[in-house]
Motif scaffolding. Structure first.
Motif, PDB file in Angstrom:
ATOM      1  N   GLN A 125       0.832  -1.215   0.000  1.00  0.00           N
ATOM      2  CA  GLN A 125       0.000   0.000   0.000  1.00  0.00           C
ATOM      3  C   GLN A 125       0.864   1.261   0.000  1.00  0.00           C
ATOM      4  N   PHE A 126       2.026   1.201   0.644  1.00  0.00           N
ATOM      5  CA  PHE A 126       2.924   2.351   0.663  1.00  0.00           C
ATOM      6  C   PHE A 126       3.434   2.711  -0.736  1.00  0.00           C
ATOM      7  N   LEU A 127       3.377   1.745  -1.662  1.00  0.00           N
ATOM      8  CA  LEU A 127       3.889   1.994  -3.012  1.00  0.00           C
ATOM      9  C   LEU A 127       3.071   3.033  -3.773  1.00  0.00           C
ATOM     10  N   VAL A 128       1.843   3.320  -3.310  1.00  0.00           N
ATOM     11  CA  VAL A 128       1.035   4.339  -4.001  1.00  0.00           C
ATOM     12  C   VAL A 128       1.660   5.720  -3.853  1.00  0.00           C
ATOM     13  N   PHE A 129       2.534   5.908  -2.876  1.00  0.00           N
ATOM     14  CA  PHE A 129       3.183   7.197  -2.664  1.00  0.00           C
ATOM     15  C   PHE A 129       4.557   7.272  -3.345  1.00  0.00           C
ATOM     16  N   THR A 130       4.870   6.266  -4.133  1.00  0.00           N
ATOM     17  CA  THR A 130       6.098   6.238  -4.914  1.00  0.00           C
ATOM     18  C   THR A 130       5.764   6.567  -6.370  1.00  0.00           C
ATOM     19  N   PRO A 131       6.773   6.638  -7.231  1.00  0.00           N
ATOM     20  CA  PRO A 131       6.470   6.868  -8.664  1.00  0.00           C
ATOM     21  C   PRO A 131       5.560   5.814  -9.285  1.00  0.00           C
ATOM     22  N   SER A 153      -5.219  -1.465  -1.725  1.00  0.00           N
ATOM     23  CA  SER A 153      -6.149  -1.452  -0.594  1.00  0.00           C
ATOM     24  C   SER A 153      -7.019  -2.700  -0.565  1.00  0.00           C
ATOM     25  N   GLU A 154      -7.272  -3.311  -1.735  1.00  0.00           N
ATOM     26  CA  GLU A 154      -8.043  -4.556  -1.758  1.00  0.00           C
ATOM     27  C   GLU A 154      -7.276  -5.671  -1.060  1.00  0.00           C
ATOM     28  N   LEU A 155      -5.964  -5.696  -1.248  1.00  0.00           N
ATOM     29  CA  LEU A 155      -5.136  -6.687  -0.567  1.00  0.00           C
ATOM     30  C   LEU A 155      -5.083  -6.416   0.935  1.00  0.00           C
ATOM     31  N   PRO A 184      -3.370  -5.233  19.942  1.00  0.00           N
ATOM     32  CA  PRO A 184      -2.776  -4.360  18.911  1.00  0.00           C
ATOM     33  C   PRO A 184      -3.749  -3.968  17.794  1.00  0.00           C
ATOM     34  N   ILE A 185      -5.068  -4.130  18.009  1.00  0.00           N
ATOM     35  CA  ILE A 185      -6.025  -3.851  16.944  1.00  0.00           C
ATOM     36  C   ILE A 185      -5.948  -2.400  16.485  1.00  0.00           C
ATOM     37  N   LEU A 186      -5.963  -1.472  17.437  1.00  0.00           N
ATOM     38  CA  LEU A 186      -5.990  -0.055  17.080  1.00  0.00           C
ATOM     39  C   LEU A 186      -4.743   0.394  16.323  1.00  0.00           C
ATOM     40  N   PRO A 187      -3.532   0.131  16.820  1.00  0.00           N
ATOM     41  CA  PRO A 187      -2.369   0.619  16.069  1.00  0.00           C
ATOM     42  C   PRO A 187      -2.166  -0.052  14.712  1.00  0.00           C
ATOM     43  N   VAL A 188      -2.410  -1.354  14.613  1.00  0.00           N
ATOM     44  CA  VAL A 188      -2.139  -2.056  13.357  1.00  0.00           C
ATOM     45  C   VAL A 188      -3.266  -1.820  12.354  1.00  0.00           C
ATOM     46  N   ALA A 189      -4.507  -2.159  12.749  1.00  0.00           N
ATOM     47  CA  ALA A 189      -5.634  -1.966  11.833  1.00  0.00           C
ATOM     48  C   ALA A 189      -5.863  -0.483  11.563  1.00  0.00           C
ATOM     49  N   GLY A 190      -5.789   0.343  12.610  1.00  0.00           N
ATOM     50  CA  GLY A 190      -5.961   1.777  12.413  1.00  0.00           C
ATOM     51  C   GLY A 190      -4.876   2.371  11.536  1.00  0.00           C
ATOM     52  N   GLY A 191      -3.640   1.887  11.693  1.00  0.00           N
ATOM     53  CA  GLY A 191      -2.558   2.366  10.843  1.00  0.00           C
ATOM     54  C   GLY A 191      -2.756   1.986   9.396  1.00  0.00           C
ATOM     55  N   ALA A 192      -3.194   0.748   9.147  1.00  0.00           N
ATOM     56  CA  ALA A 192      -3.435   0.297   7.768  1.00  0.00           C
ATOM     57  C   ALA A 192      -4.536   1.123   7.107  1.00  0.00           C
ATOM     58  N   ILE A 193      -5.605   1.395   7.853  1.00  0.00           N
ATOM     59  CA  ILE A 193      -6.708   2.195   7.314  1.00  0.00           C
ATOM     60  C   ILE A 193      -6.272   3.637   7.077  1.00  0.00           C
ATOM     61  N   SER A 194      -5.447   4.166   7.973  1.00  0.00           N
ATOM     62  CA  SER A 194      -4.993   5.549   7.834  1.00  0.00           C
ATOM     63  C   SER A 194      -4.143   5.738   6.585  1.00  0.00           C
ATOM     64  N   ILE A 195      -3.334   4.724   6.239  1.00  0.00           N
ATOM     65  CA  ILE A 195      -2.507   4.818   5.030  1.00  0.00           C
ATOM     66  C   ILE A 195      -3.385   4.906   3.791  1.00  0.00           C
ATOM     67  N   VAL A 196      -4.469   4.116   3.767  1.00  0.00           N
ATOM     68  CA  VAL A 196      -5.408   4.193   2.640  1.00  0.00           C
ATOM     69  C   VAL A 196      -6.116   5.546   2.643  1.00  0.00           C
ATOM     70  N   LEU A 197      -6.422   6.068   3.817  1.00  0.00           N
ATOM     71  CA  LEU A 197      -7.105   7.358   3.920  1.00  0.00           C
ATOM     72  C   LEU A 197      -6.232   8.494   3.393  1.00  0.00           C
ATOM     73  N   LEU A 198      -4.908   8.372   3.552  1.00  0.00           N
ATOM     74  CA  LEU A 198      -4.006   9.401   3.035  1.00  0.00           C
ATOM     75  C   LEU A 198      -4.107   9.517   1.518  1.00  0.00           C
ATOM     76  N   GLY A 199      -4.477   8.413   0.859  1.00  0.00           N
ATOM     77  CA  GLY A 199      -4.656   8.457  -0.589  1.00  0.00           C
ATOM     78  C   GLY A 199      -5.963   9.092  -1.014  1.00  0.00           C
ATOM     79  N   GLY A 200      -6.869   9.334  -0.069  1.00  0.00           N
ATOM     80  CA  GLY A 200      -8.110  10.037  -0.369  1.00  0.00           C
ATOM     81  C   GLY A 200      -9.292   9.153  -0.717  1.00  0.00           C
ATOM     82  N   ASP A 201      -9.151   7.818  -0.635  1.00  0.00           N
ATOM     83  CA  ASP A 201     -10.247   6.919  -1.014  1.00  0.00           C
ATOM     84  C   ASP A 201     -11.146   6.690   0.196  1.00  0.00           C
TER      85      ASP A 201
END
Length: 439
Positions: A125-131, A153-155, A184-201
């Motif tokens: 998912q982090f690759l969306v912020f690369t070229p 994000s589907e993965l 660890p639900i909040l930091p791991v799951a919340g972190g994964a969702i936040s990364i997708v949210l940074l992309g605006g979806d």
């Protein structure tokens, strides 16, 4: 001369009869083969076949509708009429065997690799912020490699399903304590969702948050523990919704009953509803849609339900709704037959994911929700969504097989327990006949 002794009839099982009952030799190989064969056939229960059959029917219906809805746009963009259909069919040919392979995996294997899966998915998912990242519709949620596009994000959704099930199953005795639910639900799951949210979806983020809350619900977490996280997510979603001009404009237009800008902001929503209205009860016929002639944007994706309603009419739309209801019923039946928390959590979160996403998509087309850009599962075009959705259903099919194997193993024990009085009665009768013979 020795007088031959009279052989008394034997009642009930004996040591000598064990080998013959096992189908031959004393090594008992015949019995083992028969039990293994029986387990193979009993593993595919009615729940398994209901889920598998409904899924395959939805995939086939999706291929037909993708072919119909995408042909005109594909041709006008310089491709041939069947280009989108062939691409979708290729991913279906990849996804269906993958689903069947995953359905044969043991539950222990999924638990063991859950942490690896979530880290790999988040890393991709982090690759969306690369070229490699590509923006589609204002959302940075795609990557392109060697000409192929993929939505990471589907993965992440699939990884979250398995990971939350494994974590909640491991912490089952401690789920009554708020701290053990959060970590660890909040930091791991919340972190994964936040990364997708940074992309605006925002639409994908809502589905991801829903499946995580669904996992907590089916794990038996007390509802009072949901209040603070739900409020926090609602506030975050509102801030994100109004941080974008286009998104906030769509939301305000929906709340005001439409802006009246039929040539701009309301173009897609209005033409989607006109397509549904034009279908009537029985539709205009498969392939005869007028909206797909470049009048309706995303006709093969987010608004494919509008094309279904136009070409197949109210009858076709109701059939699609019934298919998703059948899908939900199969999930509920598998949950009810599950005896471990991992199976319940995984099945419940996949159900919230797919049925919730279908509800959001159809509600958007009907004008009950603002445009969110959420595809219809198993039907809309999109290779990454189709493959990961089929993989998630494969996980649930593995749970259904696991439940059936457990039931098959418990049945022989129940039969032995029920036959125990008969065995004791047979032994007593043999002893009595032996005493009569000695007299």
């Amino acid at each position: 001369m020795t007088t031959p002794s009279r052989t008394l009839p034997r009642f009930g099982p004996s040591r000598g009869s064990g080998a013959s009952a096992r189908g031959g030799g004393s090594d008992g190989t015949g019995h083992s083969a028969r039990i293994s064969l029986g387990q193979v056939f009993t593993a595919e229960s009615s729940n398994y076949f209901l889920l598998l059959g409904t899924t395959l029917f939805l995939v086939l219906l999706g291929l037909v509708m993708v072919l119909s809805s995408s042909s005109i746009d594909a041709y006008t963009s310089g491709q041939n009429f069947f280009s989108v259909f062939f691409k979708q069919g290729m991913f279906a040919l990849l996804g269906v065997p993958l689903m069947l392979v995953i359905s044969r995996l043991p539950i222990s294997f999924m638990k063991r690799w859950a942490w690896v899966g979530i880290f790999v998915a988040v890393g991709i998912q982090f690759l969306v912020f690369t070229p490699l990242g590509v923006s589609v519709g204002g959302n940075l949620n795609w990557i392109t490699v060697a000409g192929f596009s993929f939505q990471p994000s589907e993965l992440v959704k699939l990884a979250l399903v398995v990971w939350t099930g494994a974590i909640l199953a491991k912490k089952e005795p401690l789920l009554g304590k708020f701290g053990h639910v959060v970590i660890p639900i909040l930091p791991v799951a919340g972190g994964a969702i936040s990364i997708v949210l940074l992309g605006g979806d925002l639409g994908t983020v809502m589905i991801m948050a829903g499946l995580v809350f669904g996992a907590l619900f089916f794990a038996g977490i007390k509802l009072r523990m949901f209040i603070v996280p739900l409020l926090g997510f609602a506030v975050l979603a509102l801030i994100k919704a109004f941080s974008s001009t286009s998104r906030s404009t769509r939301v305000m237009s929906f709340l005001n009953g439409g802006s009246g800008d039929y040539q701009g902001l309301d173009w897609q929503a209005q033409h989607g509803q006109w397509a549904l209205a034009g279908g009537g009860v029985f539709g205009v016929g498969l392939g005869n849609s007028r909206a797909k002639w470049s009048w309706l944007p995303a006709a093969d994706n987010d608004y494919i339900f509008a094309i279904i309603g136009e070409e197949l009419g109210l009858v076709g739309a109701i059939v699609v709704l019934l298919l998703f209801i059948a899908l939900a019923v199969s999930f509920v039946r598998i949950i009810r037959s599950s005896h471990d928390i991992f199976s319940k959590v995984v099945t419940g979160s996949v159900m919230v994911w797919l049925i919730g996403q279908a509800f959001v998509n159809i509600a958007v087309v009907l004008g009950l929700l603002p445009v969110l850009g959420v595809p219809l599962p198993l039907i809309s075009s999109g290779g990454s969504a189709l493959v990961t959705t089929l993989a998630a259903i494969g996980v649930v099919l593995a749970v259904a097989r696991h439940n059936a194997l457990e039931s098959a193993q418990r049945e022989p024990e129940a039969v032995v327990g029920a036959d125990a009085p008969d065995v004791r009665a047979g032994s007593a009768l043999r002893a009595r006949l032996s005493r009569i013979g000695r007299r």
